[in-house]
Design a protein around this motif. Structure first.
Motif, PDB file in Angstrom:
ATOM      1  N   ARG A 148     -11.088  15.046  -8.353  1.00 22.14           N
ATOM      2  CA  ARG A 148      -9.973  16.013  -8.559  1.00 22.14           C
ATOM      3  C   ARG A 148     -10.329  17.214  -8.076  1.00 22.14           C
ATOM      4  N   GLU A 149     -11.406  17.763  -7.695  1.00 19.11           N
ATOM      5  CA  GLU A 149     -11.546  18.915  -6.957  1.00 19.11           C
ATOM      6  C   GLU A 149     -11.064  18.760  -5.599  1.00 19.11           C
ATOM      7  N   TYR A 150     -11.486  17.645  -4.837  1.00 19.43           N
ATOM      8  CA  TYR A 150     -11.121  17.378  -3.377  1.00 19.43           C
ATOM      9  C   TYR A 150      -9.535  17.417  -3.408  1.00 19.43           C
ATOM     10  N   LEU A 151      -8.966  16.666  -4.419  1.00 22.18           N
ATOM     11  CA  LEU A 151      -7.525  16.387  -4.100  1.00 22.18           C
ATOM     12  C   LEU A 151      -6.568  17.503  -4.581  1.00 22.18           C
ATOM     13  N   PHE A 152      -7.181  18.673  -4.540  1.00 19.34           N
ATOM     14  CA  PHE A 152      -6.263  20.058  -4.876  1.00 19.34           C
ATOM     15  C   PHE A 152      -6.550  20.661  -3.548  1.00 19.34           C
ATOM     16  N   GLY A 153      -5.702  20.574  -2.646  1.00 16.00           N
ATOM     17  CA  GLY A 153      -6.048  20.932  -1.232  1.00 16.00           C
ATOM     18  C   GLY A 153      -6.249  20.386  -0.279  1.00 16.00           C
ATOM     19  N   ASN A 154      -6.753  19.108  -0.422  1.00 13.06           N
ATOM     20  CA  ASN A 154      -7.127  18.387   0.622  1.00 13.06           C
ATOM     21  C   ASN A 154      -6.387  16.818   0.587  1.00 13.06           C
ATOM     22  N   TRP A 155      -6.290  16.481   1.868  1.00 11.71           N
ATOM     23  CA  TRP A 155      -6.016  14.741   1.928  1.00 11.71           C
ATOM     24  C   TRP A 155      -6.890  14.105   2.858  1.00 11.71           C
ATOM     25  N   GLU A 156      -7.558  13.141   2.374  1.00 10.60           N
ATOM     26  CA  GLU A 156      -7.967  12.218   3.099  1.00 10.60           C
ATOM     27  C   GLU A 156      -7.234  11.316   3.882  1.00 10.60           C
TER      28      GLU A 156
ATOM     29  N   GLY B 232       0.722  -1.096   0.047  1.00 14.84           N
ATOM     30  CA  GLY B 232      -0.004   0.074   0.094  1.00 14.84           C
ATOM     31  C   GLY B 232       0.799   1.216  -0.096  1.00 14.84           C
ATOM     32  N   GLN B 233       2.298   1.283  -0.299  1.00 17.28           N
ATOM     33  CA  GLN B 233       2.786   2.511  -0.404  1.00 17.28           C
ATOM     34  C   GLN B 233       2.368   3.432  -1.208  1.00 17.28           C
ATOM     35  N   HIS B 234       2.275   4.648  -0.912  1.00 18.35           N
ATOM     36  CA  HIS B 234       1.728   5.573  -1.763  1.00 18.35           C
ATOM     37  C   HIS B 234       2.610   6.920  -1.740  1.00 18.35           C
ATOM     38  N   CYS B 235       2.780   7.674  -2.602  1.00 17.37           N
ATOM     39  CA  CYS B 235       3.525   9.081  -2.874  1.00 17.37           C
ATOM     40  C   CYS B 235       2.258  10.067  -3.057  1.00 17.37           C
ATOM     41  N   ARG B 236       2.511  11.175  -2.085  1.00 16.47           N
ATOM     42  CA  ARG B 236       1.618  12.463  -2.334  1.00 16.47           C
ATOM     43  C   ARG B 236       2.454  13.554  -2.659  1.00 16.47           C
ATOM     44  N   ALA B 237       1.751  14.677  -2.702  1.00 19.29           N
ATOM     45  CA  ALA B 237       2.520  16.057  -3.162  1.00 19.29           C
ATOM     46  C   ALA B 237       1.958  17.178  -2.329  1.00 19.29           C
TER      47      ALA B 237
ATOM     48  N   PRO C 237      -1.614  20.624   0.566  1.00 16.76           N
ATOM     49  CA  PRO C 237      -1.728  19.202   0.033  1.00 16.76           C
ATOM     50  C   PRO C 237      -2.385  18.972  -1.602  1.00 16.76           C
ATOM     51  N   ALA C 238      -1.916  18.082  -2.317  1.00 17.28           N
ATOM     52  CA  ALA C 238      -2.409  17.662  -3.477  1.00 17.28           C
ATOM     53  C   ALA C 238      -2.039  16.180  -4.015  1.00 17.28           C
ATOM     54  N   ASP C 239      -2.928  15.729  -4.782  1.00 19.86           N
ATOM     55  CA  ASP C 239      -2.582  14.495  -5.087  1.00 19.86           C
ATOM     56  C   ASP C 239      -3.140  14.053  -6.477  1.00 19.86           C
TER      57      ASP C 239
END
Length: 361
Positions: free
Chosen positions: A298-306, A256-261, A272-274
């Motif tokens: 797409r809207e959520y993952l610009f500015g948010n991380w769950e 489950g390794q995952h890179c975010r930005a 945050p973004a992803d």
């Protein structure tokens, strides 16, 4: 086999117990908690034998969005084990030559806090003088140059757009809409931005896709960085974005390794973004960019991380301590081990071998 069990490293412990439990409404009426708690278990038992066996393990980053609430419990047959003196928390273990059953197990409880950006309150201050700790995320690296094809593509994307926030959003949207998930790529990908843009094959996995976002941002003067970590729980958006528990009640997260930005906005801070997870949901659920669900993600993952994910570090071209044969390493999202100087395949949990699980509390 002599085994040692101990609880320490309390300096990493955060004051998570004082955080409020806030909720966020979702489209289906469920109120998922913005604060989540996970019991996480990292079990390692390298199978390759040799004279010198050494293992480096990335640990949880201490930050405003995640805190240890139960310290590391370490069970190991190693003759030497300690947290390395590095920029990011790293556990190192070395095993005796005659150790027939090398074991390094790490258990901890961590609390995560969902990251949300209220853009109505985001103010840009072009006069902010950036600290060295932020300026370094403007510099080129061996995998992320900021000139040539990278800068040319960034300038093409932003066109006449003014403002760092607006430019970052344009780059994010281009990456999320244009790049494709490629499941044939090993692990999370190499994140070689120049090679990806020059190839014309705009695809890869999370490190590839989010590194392109980072590189394009840096090329137009916006500090940006990858954050390497691992998914630990279910997502309210898509099974592609989270590790749901199995029948035994545990999420099995070895792969489950995952890179975010993140990108830095003067006058505000890190945002945050992803974009990589937009491409993952689109690919995994066979959707298009115009699908309502992709628009929402797409809207959520610009500015948010769950925060069904925990972060380890920002380590690119990272030098481990003590220094291994392979140095620097490209990124540090996986356990790293060497036996007599030979690197084990950290992309293959069974071959390595390691078993990671988590359980939401």
């Amino acid at each position: 086999m002599q085994r040692r069990e101990f609880f320490k490293f309390s300096g990493i412990l955060g004051a998570a117990s004082m955080l409020p439990n806030i909720t966020l409404a979702s489209d289906n009426g469920v109120l998922p908690s913005k604060t989540r708690t996970f019991d996480v278990s990292f079990k390692h038992m390298p199978t390759e034998k040799g004279k010198i066996s050494r293992l480096w393990l990335p640990l949880a980053l201490s930050s405003e969005y995640q805190y240890l609430v139960k310290d590391y419990a370490i069970n190991t047959s190693a003759n030497s084990v300690f947290i390395s003196d590095t920029e990011f928390p790293t556990l190192f273990a070395e095993f005796n030559q005659n150790e027939q059953r090398p074991i390094l197990n790490v258990d901890f409880r961590i609390q995560t806090i969902e990251r949300n950006t209220d853009f109505s309150k985001v103010n840009y201050n072009e006069n902010e003088k950036l600290e060295p700790s932020i300026l370094k995320f403007l510099r080129p690296t061996s995998h992320i140059p900021t000139d040539g094809v990278v800068r040319a593509k960034a300038l093409e994307i932003i066109g006449d757009i003014k403002g760092d926030l607006e430019r970052a959003k344009a780059i994010y949207t281009w990456v999320a809409n244009t790049m494709e998930r490629d499941n044939s790529v090993m692990g999370c990908g190499l994140g070689d931005v120049k090679a990806i843009l020059e190839s014309g094959k705009l695809s890869g996995k999370c490190t590839d896709i989010n590194s392109v976002f980072v590189g394009l941002c840096r090329a137009v003067g916006i500090p940006a960085r990858e954050v390497f970590g691992i998914r630990v729980g279910a997502s309210r958006f898509s099974s592609q974005m989270g590790a749901a528990p199995k029948d035994d009640g545990f999420s099995h997260i070895s792969g489950g390794q995952h890179c975010r930005a993140e990108f830095y906005l003067k006058g505000y801070g890190w945002i945050p973004a992803d974009p990589a997870d937009v491409t993952k949901v689109r690919f995994g659920e066979k959707l298009s960019n115009d699908d309502a669900k992709i628009k929402q993600v797409r809207e959520y993952l610009f500015g948010n991380w769950e925060m069904c994910w925990i972060g380890f570090n920002y380590g690119r071209d990272f030098v481990l301590k003590p220094e291994p044969e392979q140095s620097p390493i490209n990124n540090f999202g996986y356990p790293y081990a060497e036996v007599d100087g030979n690197t084990l395949n950290y992309y293959d949990p069974k071959e390595f071998s390691y078993n990671y699980t988590s359980k939401e509390i």
